[in-house]
Scaffold this motif. Sequence first.
Motif, mmCIF file in Angstrom:
data_model
loop_
_atom_site.group_PDB
_atom_site.id
_atom_site.type_symbol
_atom_site.label_atom_id
_atom_site.label_comp_id
_atom_site.label_asym_id
_atom_site.label_seq_id
_atom_site.Cartn_x
_atom_site.Cartn_y
_atom_site.Cartn_z
ATOM 1 N N LEU A 3 0.840 -1.188 0.000
ATOM 2 C CA LEU A 3 0.000 0.000 0.000
ATOM 3 C C LEU A 3 0.879 1.242 0.000
ATOM 4 N N ASP A 4 0.500 2.208 -0.818
ATOM 5 C CA ASP A 4 1.199 3.490 -0.830
ATOM 6 C C ASP A 4 0.489 4.429 0.135
ATOM 7 N N LEU A 5 1.166 4.748 1.225
ATOM 8 C CA LEU A 5 0.571 5.589 2.254
ATOM 9 C C LEU A 5 1.194 6.972 2.230
ATOM 10 N N THR A 6 0.401 7.932 2.614
ATOM 11 C CA THR A 6 0.957 9.267 2.794
ATOM 12 C C THR A 6 1.825 9.263 4.046
ATOM 13 N N GLU A 7 2.716 10.231 4.137
ATOM 14 C CA GLU A 7 3.585 10.295 5.309
ATOM 15 C C GLU A 7 2.768 10.504 6.578
ATOM 16 N N ALA A 8 1.689 11.281 6.478
ATOM 17 C CA ALA A 8 0.840 11.514 7.650
ATOM 18 C C ALA A 8 0.176 10.219 8.103
ATOM 19 N N ALA A 9 -0.294 9.414 7.140
ATOM 20 C CA ALA A 9 -0.927 8.144 7.483
ATOM 21 C C ALA A 9 0.089 7.185 8.093
ATOM 22 N N ARG A 10 1.298 7.195 7.548
ATOM 23 C CA ARG A 10 2.344 6.319 8.078
ATOM 24 C C ARG A 10 2.666 6.681 9.531
ATOM 25 N N ARG A 11 2.778 7.980 9.804
ATOM 26 C CA ARG A 11 3.073 8.412 11.171
ATOM 27 C C ARG A 11 1.934 8.045 12.119
ATOM 28 N N HIS A 12 0.706 8.156 11.625
ATOM 29 C CA HIS A 12 -0.446 7.818 12.461
ATOM 30 C C HIS A 12 -0.433 6.331 12.813
ATOM 31 N N LEU A 13 -0.168 5.470 11.834
ATOM 32 C CA LEU A 13 -0.160 4.031 12.080
ATOM 33 C C LEU A 13 0.982 3.621 13.008
ATOM 34 N N LEU A 14 2.078 4.359 12.950
ATOM 35 C CA LEU A 14 3.208 4.065 13.825
ATOM 36 C C LEU A 14 3.068 4.712 15.200
ATOM 37 N N HIS A 15 1.970 5.451 15.414
ATOM 38 C CA HIS A 15 1.724 6.166 16.674
ATOM 39 C C HIS A 15 2.722 7.297 16.891
ATOM 40 N N LEU A 16 3.228 7.859 15.797
ATOM 41 C CA LEU A 16 4.188 8.956 15.908
ATOM 42 C C LEU A 16 3.527 10.329 15.895
ATOM 43 N N THR A 17 2.249 10.385 15.573
ATOM 44 C CA THR A 17 1.575 11.684 15.463
ATOM 45 C C THR A 17 1.695 12.521 16.733
ATOM 46 N N PRO A 18 1.550 11.923 17.934
ATOM 47 C CA PRO A 18 1.687 12.746 19.155
ATOM 48 C C PRO A 18 3.133 13.114 19.485
ATOM 49 N N HIS A 19 4.083 12.650 18.664
ATOM 50 C CA HIS A 19 5.497 12.885 18.970
ATOM 51 C C HIS A 19 6.201 13.495 17.748
ATOM 52 N N PRO A 20 5.845 14.715 17.396
ATOM 53 C CA PRO A 20 6.440 15.327 16.197
ATOM 54 C C PRO A 20 7.951 15.479 16.295
ATOM 55 N N GLU A 21 8.471 15.636 17.524
ATOM 56 C CA GLU A 21 9.919 15.802 17.674
ATOM 57 C C GLU A 21 10.664 14.540 17.254
ATOM 58 N N LEU A 22 10.031 13.381 17.413
ATOM 59 C CA LEU A 22 10.643 12.130 16.970
ATOM 60 C C LEU A 22 10.451 11.928 15.475
ATOM 61 N N ALA A 23 9.271 12.285 14.995
ATOM 62 C CA ALA A 23 8.956 12.081 13.582
ATOM 63 C C ALA A 23 9.822 12.939 12.673
ATOM 64 N N GLU A 24 10.375 14.021 13.194
ATOM 65 C CA GLU A 24 11.195 14.903 12.363
ATOM 66 C C GLU A 24 12.533 14.279 11.996
ATOM 67 N N SER A 25 12.991 13.313 12.765
ATOM 68 C CA SER A 25 14.280 12.680 12.500
ATOM 69 C C SER A 25 14.099 11.513 11.537
ATOM 70 N N SER A 26 14.735 11.585 10.381
ATOM 71 C CA SER A 26 14.610 10.503 9.403
ATOM 72 C C SER A 26 15.208 9.206 9.940
ATOM 73 N N MET A 27 16.287 9.301 10.724
ATOM 74 C CA MET A 27 16.906 8.102 11.274
ATOM 75 C C MET A 27 15.986 7.431 12.287
#
Length: 230
Positions: A3-27
């Motif tokens: 499935l081709d997901l948007t970056e926002a959807a990917r972050r939501h599924l990974l539970h990263l949405t409440p943690h933008p400071e973590l999501a900003e790091s590509s590593m």
Amino acid sequence: LRLDLTEAARRHLLHLTPHPELAESSMVRRAFQAIARGRFEGCWGPMLSLELGVNSRDLFYHIEGLRLAGLVVSVHIPMPPPVQAEYERRAGQVPLTVHSNLFFHTRFYDPERIEAAQLHMLLKHAAIPLTERIMAAIQGSPSQVVFETDLRALALQTVEEFGSVHVVTGRIATRLYQRVRAQLVEQRRVEGVRVKDQAAQKLRDALCPHGAHPEPHLDEQPILSLQDDP
């Protein structure tokens, strides 16, 4: 199926949405995605280091934020031989230690599954040494009787030596001891007896060579309670 997901959807599924400071790091995102792909099997730290092209110390820095956020669980246990061999093949060197962190996305963290895997590994590698220690302790005792509390301590020591240092170590040691004990009873190498502990003035479970102390014995109850009588 891919499935081709948007970056926002990917972050939501990974539970990263409440943690933008973590999501900003590509590593951090790459590490977290690799851990999530491991699902219930988890992701071994050394293999993750190879995949991301970073050393273990730098990997710890990236993972620590995820762990503190409650997104990743880290379990420190021995690597199975196939994982060690795969690391050696890919890295061109043997692991510096057989112990490593196994990372899980919190959604897939299953302590019972991990404990079962640890027990399986210990039965393969630690059951024989524990059997030898139990028999040596019994045969080395002047009375040829050893309290089971002391034998369970041997099991705990064996588990720790073979690297099971997770919080379930005590339960793993008990389960390993029960398996080894049952096998020794079935092979008629030992039997359970009730022995009075003179210091505590109460009866306690103990093991002795089979047939060495015919009374009192518990043939009708081959698996003794691991709790001392009150």
